[in-house]
Enzyme design. Sequence first.
Site, PDB file in Angstrom:
ATOM      1  CG  LEU A  46      37.057  22.453  86.017  1.00  0.00           C
ATOM      2  CD1 LEU A  46      36.802  23.465  84.907  1.00  0.00           C
ATOM      3  CD2 LEU A  46      35.741  21.978  86.611  1.00  0.00           C
ATOM      4  CG  ASP A  47      37.130  15.250  86.504  1.00  0.00           C
ATOM      5  OD1 ASP A  47      38.117  15.311  87.264  1.00  0.00           O
ATOM      6  OD2 ASP A  47      36.025  14.804  86.857  1.00  0.00           O
ATOM      7  N   PRO A  48      39.393  16.332  82.759  1.00  0.00           N
ATOM      8  CG  PRO A  48      41.222  15.032  82.078  1.00  0.00           C
ATOM      9  CD  PRO A  48      40.293  15.263  83.247  1.00  0.00           C
ATOM     10  CG  LEU A  49      35.676  13.311  79.941  1.00  0.00           C
ATOM     11  CD1 LEU A  49      34.783  12.123  80.281  1.00  0.00           C
ATOM     12  CD2 LEU A  49      35.762  13.474  78.432  1.00  0.00           C
ATOM     13  CB  ALA A  50      34.867  19.255  83.550  1.00  0.00           C
TER      14      ALA A  50
END
Length: 314
Positions: A46-50
């Site tokens: 998952l992306d850091p912003l997710a």
Amino acid sequence: MARGKKGRAVSGILVINKPLGLSSNQVLQRVKFLFGAQKAGHTGALDPLATGVLPICLGEATKFSQLLLESDKGYDTTALLGEIRSSGDGEGDVIATADVPPLTAAEVEAILARFRGEVEQVPPMFSALKLDGKPLYELARQGMSEEEIRAVAEKKRRIITIHELLLLEQRATELDLSVCCSKGTYIRTLVEDIGQAVGCGAYVSKLHRTLCGPYHAAQMVTLEQVQEAAEQGHDALDALLLPTETALPDWPEVALTLAEADKILHGQPVSTGLPACPSVQLWAVESDVRQLLGIGRIEDGKVKPQRLLQVTLP
């Protein structure tokens, strides 16, 4: 907490609620350290912003991580309309803006309907796809031109499946969406394509994974909960784990005697009267024993092992 040089031989699945701002690998390394585990792996970054469902496989469960990588995923996401950003999410630079047209719920539904089922996607430039061993997002940050990166991404065009796409809530410039999709789906690309269909562009302002294969949000624990359990000891930590077999798809089960199981564990096929099947679960089942051996297939009247766990039979 004392640990052996190689760590503990602990196995199972930990479903973490990945926090905002951390990479999946950072979460993985933290969990591995707290458990003192010999082996650990996650099942799709998952992306850091997710945020949201991030199953982490420990020990023998890592042998089934590929099955989870290939499984369906579920997300809740917010599409912010009226802006196009370089990365497709809130981290990117604004590269275009447009007025958001007034939309009725019926008009939104008509647009979403176009993206259900099989859909062709071009991966975003800021993705984990690789060129010469380097992810596109790294090449983008190192200065590779947008045209070059787009050309690479275009070659990776793929067909994905959107099983479900629902409007949860609509505001003037935002759409809250629920998505259930096949492996390899980029939610950033889906939101960008929806924004293009609306006529004003869009990017992902929030992303929360709700489902990864058989694992769902109700099973999640936080890193804080894992830390608290680690302070109590191994028993408290291990109580957070789901059994390794929960990672397996709903494949047919083959019950083997202990003698047959011993042959399977030594890589030998076992004769059976069962029909051919490309994917089965292998279990040792005898008296009060029920033990997962791994996965295999049935071919030419024989059960053949494919991926086995390290187990000790009674």
